[in-house]
Design a protein around this motif. Structure first.
Motif, PDB file in Angstrom:
ATOM      1  N   ASP A 597       0.801  -1.231   0.000  1.00 32.94           N
ATOM      2  CA  ASP A 597       0.000   0.000   0.000  1.00 32.94           C
ATOM      3  C   ASP A 597       0.831   1.276   0.000  1.00 32.94           C
ATOM      4  N   THR A 598       2.168   1.183  -0.092  1.00 27.86           N
ATOM      5  CA  THR A 598       3.010   2.362   0.118  1.00 27.86           C
ATOM      6  C   THR A 598       2.721   3.480  -0.881  1.00 27.86           C
ATOM      7  N   ALA A 599       2.362   3.131  -2.125  1.00 31.02           N
ATOM      8  CA  ALA A 599       2.130   4.177  -3.137  1.00 31.02           C
ATOM      9  C   ALA A 599       0.662   4.306  -3.517  1.00 31.02           C
ATOM     10  N   LEU A 600      -0.197   3.561  -2.825  1.00 34.57           N
ATOM     11  CA  LEU A 600      -1.585   3.449  -3.272  1.00 34.57           C
ATOM     12  C   LEU A 600      -2.386   4.730  -3.074  1.00 34.57           C
ATOM     13  N   HIS A 601      -2.038   5.526  -2.080  1.00 35.69           N
ATOM     14  CA  HIS A 601      -2.853   6.699  -1.763  1.00 35.69           C
ATOM     15  C   HIS A 601      -2.100   8.021  -1.965  1.00 35.69           C
ATOM     16  N   LEU A 602      -1.081   7.990  -2.800  1.00 33.11           N
ATOM     17  CA  LEU A 602      -0.410   9.239  -3.153  1.00 33.11           C
ATOM     18  C   LEU A 602      -1.361  10.115  -3.965  1.00 33.11           C
ATOM     19  N   THR A 603      -1.170  11.436  -3.884  1.00 33.95           N
ATOM     20  CA  THR A 603      -2.019  12.357  -4.651  1.00 33.95           C
ATOM     21  C   THR A 603      -1.537  12.388  -6.097  1.00 33.95           C
ATOM     22  N   ASP A 604      -1.797  11.299  -6.788  1.00 35.39           N
ATOM     23  CA  ASP A 604      -1.307  11.122  -8.153  1.00 35.39           C
ATOM     24  C   ASP A 604      -2.303  10.222  -8.880  1.00 35.39           C
ATOM     25  N   PHE A 612      -0.297  -1.494  -9.165  1.00 34.02           N
ATOM     26  CA  PHE A 612      -0.510  -2.728  -9.931  1.00 34.02           C
ATOM     27  C   PHE A 612       0.797  -3.165 -10.585  1.00 34.02           C
ATOM     28  N   GLN A 613       1.502  -2.244 -11.235  1.00 28.70           N
ATOM     29  CA  GLN A 613       2.730  -2.597 -11.946  1.00 28.70           C
ATOM     30  C   GLN A 613       3.784  -3.140 -10.993  1.00 28.70           C
ATOM     31  N   LYS A 627      10.963 -25.627 -10.104  1.00 30.73           N
ATOM     32  CA  LYS A 627      10.373 -25.750  -8.769  1.00 30.73           C
ATOM     33  C   LYS A 627       9.058 -24.989  -8.628  1.00 30.73           C
ATOM     34  N   GLY A 628       8.744 -24.115  -9.572  1.00 31.96           N
ATOM     35  CA  GLY A 628       7.544 -23.280  -9.443  1.00 31.96           C
ATOM     36  C   GLY A 628       7.761 -22.170  -8.438  1.00 31.96           C
ATOM     37  N   GLY A 629       6.671 -21.544  -8.011  1.00 29.77           N
ATOM     38  CA  GLY A 629       6.802 -20.458  -7.049  1.00 29.77           C
ATOM     39  C   GLY A 629       5.460 -19.934  -6.609  1.00 29.77           C
ATOM     40  N   ARG A 630       5.488 -19.148  -5.551  1.00 29.79           N
ATOM     41  CA  ARG A 630       4.278 -18.514  -5.054  1.00 29.79           C
ATOM     42  C   ARG A 630       4.603 -17.109  -4.549  1.00 29.79           C
ATOM     43  N   VAL A 631       3.537 -16.307  -4.394  1.00 33.99           N
ATOM     44  CA  VAL A 631       3.680 -14.905  -4.015  1.00 33.99           C
ATOM     45  C   VAL A 631       2.717 -14.606  -2.878  1.00 33.99           C
ATOM     46  N   LEU A 632       3.198 -13.944  -1.836  1.00 34.28           N
ATOM     47  CA  LEU A 632       2.355 -13.492  -0.738  1.00 34.28           C
ATOM     48  C   LEU A 632       2.412 -11.974  -0.674  1.00 34.28           C
ATOM     49  N   VAL A 633       1.233 -11.348  -0.715  1.00 30.71           N
ATOM     50  CA  VAL A 633       1.138  -9.889  -0.745  1.00 30.71           C
ATOM     51  C   VAL A 633       0.442  -9.423   0.523  1.00 30.71           C
ATOM     52  N   GLN A 634       1.174  -8.714   1.376  1.00 27.76           N
ATOM     53  CA  GLN A 634       0.591  -8.164   2.598  1.00 27.76           C
ATOM     54  C   GLN A 634       0.018  -6.787   2.297  1.00 27.76           C
ATOM     55  N   THR A 635      -1.243  -6.581   2.668  1.00 31.95           N
ATOM     56  CA  THR A 635      -1.901  -5.324   2.336  1.00 31.95           C
ATOM     57  C   THR A 635      -3.030  -5.034   3.315  1.00 31.95           C
ATOM     58  N   LEU A 636      -3.295  -3.754   3.518  1.00 28.74           N
ATOM     59  CA  LEU A 636      -4.454  -3.331   4.305  1.00 28.74           C
ATOM     60  C   LEU A 636      -5.706  -3.258   3.450  1.00 28.74           C
ATOM     61  N   GLN A 637      -5.543  -3.354   2.130  1.00 32.66           N
ATOM     62  CA  GLN A 637      -6.671  -3.244   1.207  1.00 32.66           C
ATOM     63  C   GLN A 637      -6.635  -4.343   0.146  1.00 32.66           C
TER      64      GLN A 637
END
Length: 771
Positions: A597-604, A612-613, A627-637
């Motif tokens: 969420d670090t850039a999610l609420h900038l005035t931009d 997203f990018q 081996k494949g892989g997985r992703v964990l995304v920590q977010t307040l939203q």
């Protein structure tokens, strides 16, 4: 009286006509002077084609008398023509500074377009395009080169010399295929420099001052690699690119391929086709220092490449520039400024990860490399290829609407490897707080344990530098801010200092609250330094390395860390957004986004797109091996459309929703924008200046004819970063259906505008940073 005045005017016109002569007139753009070109007389000494070191042609720098005091100023010759002028009305050139032209006619046209489009003085653009190392001729030394004059060569057999050494030296120089220094000639003629000096004294040879290169470039060439076999999607993309190359016309190609789909191999094979018929290619990458594997792959496929980036010395940059200009380089790989590489036989421009913000210059001229590259491709009749897994919405929409652009898709990973599973972890869940006060949730901790147990590697993204992101007193609410920027200072434990990440202000961290003297002052928030300590304490048996601008200051540090990670010497690599792009390590089985969420609420208005990018790109660093892989995304939203779409690897869905919102608000790509930022040390004077400038733009916009030329003016108001480097900042925003009316209004409003002392302002066309 009227008749006498007419007679006087006619006589004066005749006198002026008699005084006019056919002269070679040079148009000179002053490097650091007022905008526009100034005419200068070109004395005969600068018209001799047999003296290329003195011959004036467009693209060379000159020294000219300028202004009332006739101080010598450096300028660029942009045109030379013969016309009838009164030579007494023109100042003469003083000196030609370059032996060879630094800018081709095509590059001069490109820089003029940049000056007009970005509302920047032409001289400032020219200075930005020609590197400082090239202007200073770094890596060269001044020498005297000897040659035999044509009239002496013509009667060489008739000349009788008493000294055999003089005769030998004269013959050697006359038959040499290049000028020689006195030392070189003495060596060739097997004599001392005494006979050479005698030949000079008698006028049988002449000396010309010139600069020569001190040291050639030494490049390590890796073992050659053969092209990889393409899958059907890659082959279709390559076939379309080759067709565009063979057509000999400008063409835009947007290569949209999911992470790991093999975009680089398509670039490589397309460039091999370009090189096969003697042409050159330019490849722009977001940050050359962070993508050594890209450079390594190009070196393994091509005989000669040049790498242009900010870590080069002036000498290295100058030598690369010379090799490129001589046509000795097949491929130029570099950051955004490499778009100006002086390639004489350009055949293709590639921009990898075209969505990255680093392709936008943040100082004058504030150009977007993607748009400049398209202008150059159009002028030279060649294709421009843009590649990304998460294209900018401007490029994506253009590929849908513009008949000059074509969309090429790579929807699958190579070898049909699956995209990694992505799990969003809701940090609002009260259960997460029970696991501890650190930045790692229970699920991410357990996933890291499994990945390390199975001999996999881990990448962790936290796009915040430092240890604690803010220092605040819970009692009185005091927050430690930069005295010059009014931005929260970040605590850096490594140096035990509170730092401003904008102006580099530094001060000792307080042990008690400066306001209420409470000892309970709190260091809150988490940066990469604190995360490094936390991970090291949780996994003490494993090697943890941090990559951010604080830890990667040493030259070559990026290459060293990534080489160790590739070799398996590092188990956990954590860092800021610099680890989210351009990395291809098959043994990475887990990616963790510590705070999405670090850039999610900038005035931009691009905040959602950038979030997203970033998440989608870092998620693509895993699952590239067996081996494949997985992703964990920590977010307040976790429900936010940008984060939810990134978890589904759904670029098409995100783009459709975001473009609908942009169209409703007439933001790019459905409208054009510009921004003015006014800054100064006095808040009220700066505010008044901004208001005055905004009023001038509104007035100029109203004077434009036609409803289609409407310009919307927003502001002025305090900028999101209100104070920076001890200057108050106000900004205003301009919107229109196209950029032309904005440019017309701004050009008219600012033409004669003079700001008060110490107040400065900048114009940013197509702004990328709204802070």
């Amino acid at each position: 009286m009227g008749q006498q005045q007419n007679l006087f005017d006619d006589q004066q016109a005749e006198w002026e006509l008699d005084a006019q002569q056919q002269r070679r007139v040079a148009s000179i753009v002053i490097a650091s002077g007022p905008d526009g070109a100034f005419d200068y007389d070109t004395p005969e000494g600068f018209c001799d084609a047999e003296r290329p070191d003195r011959l004036l042609v467009p693209g060379k720098r000159v020294s000219v008398p300028f202004g009332r005091g006739n101080r010598l100023a450096t300028g660029y010759c942009v045109a030379v023509e013969t016309k009838s002028v009164d030579p007494s009305r023109l100042k003469p050139l003083a000196r030609v500074l370059d032996a060879e032209s630094l800018l081709s006619p095509a590059m001069l046209r490109l820089t003029r377009w940049m000056a007009e489009y970005y509302l920047c003085p032409w001289g400032q653009v020219l200075e930005a395009v020609v590197p400082a190392g090239v202007r200073s001729q770094a890596g060269t030394r001044q020498v005297k080169l000897l040659h035999v004059p044509p009239d002496v060569k013509a009667r060489l057999g008739e000349i009788k010399l008493r000294s055999k050494q003089q005769a030998a030296a004269l013959k050697k120089l006359a038959t040499s295929d290049r000028p020689l220094t006195a030392t070189e000639l003495a060596k060739e003629a097997r004599c001392t420099t005494g006979p050479v000096q005698q030949l000079l004294k008698h006028g049988l040879i002449e000396a010309t001052a010139a600069r020569v290169v001190n040291n050639p470039l030494d490049e390590l060439i890796p073992d050659r690699e053969q092209p990889l076999e393409l899958n059907s999607d890659q082959q279709k993309a390559l076939d379309a690119t080759v067709a565009a190359l063979d057509a000999g016309k400008s063409r835009g190609l947007l290569l949209h391929g999911v992470t790991g789909s093999g975009k680089t191999e398509v670039y490589l094979q397309a460039i091999e086709h370009v090189v096969s018929f003697g042409r050159q290619a330019i490849v722009l990458v977001p940050e050359i220092s962070l993508t050594p594997q890209t450079v390594r792959r190009f070196r393994a496929r091509f005989d000669s490449i040049a790498v242009l980036h900010s870590h080069l010395s002036n000498v290295e940059r100058h030598l690369h520039w010379q090799k490129i200009a001589r046509g000795e380089v097949q491929v130029i790989v570099g950051a955004r400024s490499a778009v100006f590489a002086p390639t004489p036989h350009l055949g293709l421009i590639v921009i990898d990860e075209e969505h990255e913000s680093t392709f936008k210059q943040d100082s004058a001229p504030r150009y977007q490399a993607r748009d400049v590259a398209w202008q150059r491709a159009t002028a030279e009749g060649i294709p421009l290829m843009l590649g990304s897994a998460t294209p900018s919405l401007e490029a994506w929409q253009r590929a849908q609407d513009d008949p000059q652009f074509e969309l090429l898709s790579l929807p699958k990973r190579v070898l049909d490897r699956p995209m990694p599973d992505v799990l969003n972890i809701n940090l609002r869940d009260p259960g997460q707080a029970k696991f501890g006060k650190g930045g790692i949730s229970r699920q991410l901790h357990q996933a890291m344990q499994v990945a390390l147990r199975d001999q996999g590697q881990i990448i962790l993204l936290l796009n915040r530098r430092g240890y604690s992101t803010h220092i605040q007193c819970p009692g009185c609410g005091f927050a430690l801010k930069c005295k010059e920027c009014e931005i929260s200072l970040t605590y850096h434990r490594q140096h035990n200092a509170a730092l401003c990440h904008y102006c580099d202000h530094e001060e000792p961290p307080p042990k008690v609250c400066p306001d209420c003297r409470s000892p309970a002052i709190r260091y809150s928030g988490q940066g990469t330094q604190k995360l490094e300590d936390e991970i090291s304490s949780r996994f003490p048996q494993h090697t943890v390395v941090r990559m951010d601008t604080d830890s990667m200051r040493k030259h070559g540090s990026h290459e060293e860390v990534l080489s160790r990670f590739r070799a398996g010497e590092i188990d956990i690599l954590l860092g800021t957004q610099m680890i989210a792009k351009g990395l291809d390590f098959p043994n990475v089985t887990l990616v963790g986004v510590v705070n999405a969420d670090t850039a999610l609420h900038l005035t931009d208005f691009r905040a959602a797109e950038r979030t997203f990018q970033l998440v989608a790109q870092v998620a693509g660093r895993t699952g590239r091996g067996s081996k494949g892989g997985r992703v964990l995304v920590q977010t307040l939203q976790p429900e936010h459309p940008a984060i939810a779409a990134a978890a589904r690897h759904d670029y098409l869905g995100f783009a459709a929703a975001e473009l609908a919102s942009r169209e409703m608000l007439q933001y790019p790509p459905f409208g054009s924008m510009a921004r003015i930022v006014v800054r100064g040390p006095d808040e009220e004077i700066t505010r008044a200046t901004a208001e005055q400038l905004a009023d001038r733009v509104r007035k100029a916009a109203r004077e434009l004819e036609g409803a289609t030329l409407a310009v919307r003016v927003l502001g002025p108001c305090p900028a999101p970063i209100t104070k920076l480097r001890n200057e108050f900042r106000f900004h205003m925003q301009f919107q229109s259906a196209t950029i032309e009316p904005i440019q017309l209004a701004l050009r008219s409003a600012t033409k004669s505008f003079r700001a008060p002392a110490k107040v400065r302002w900048i114009v940013d066309i197509d702004p990328w940073d709204m802070q």
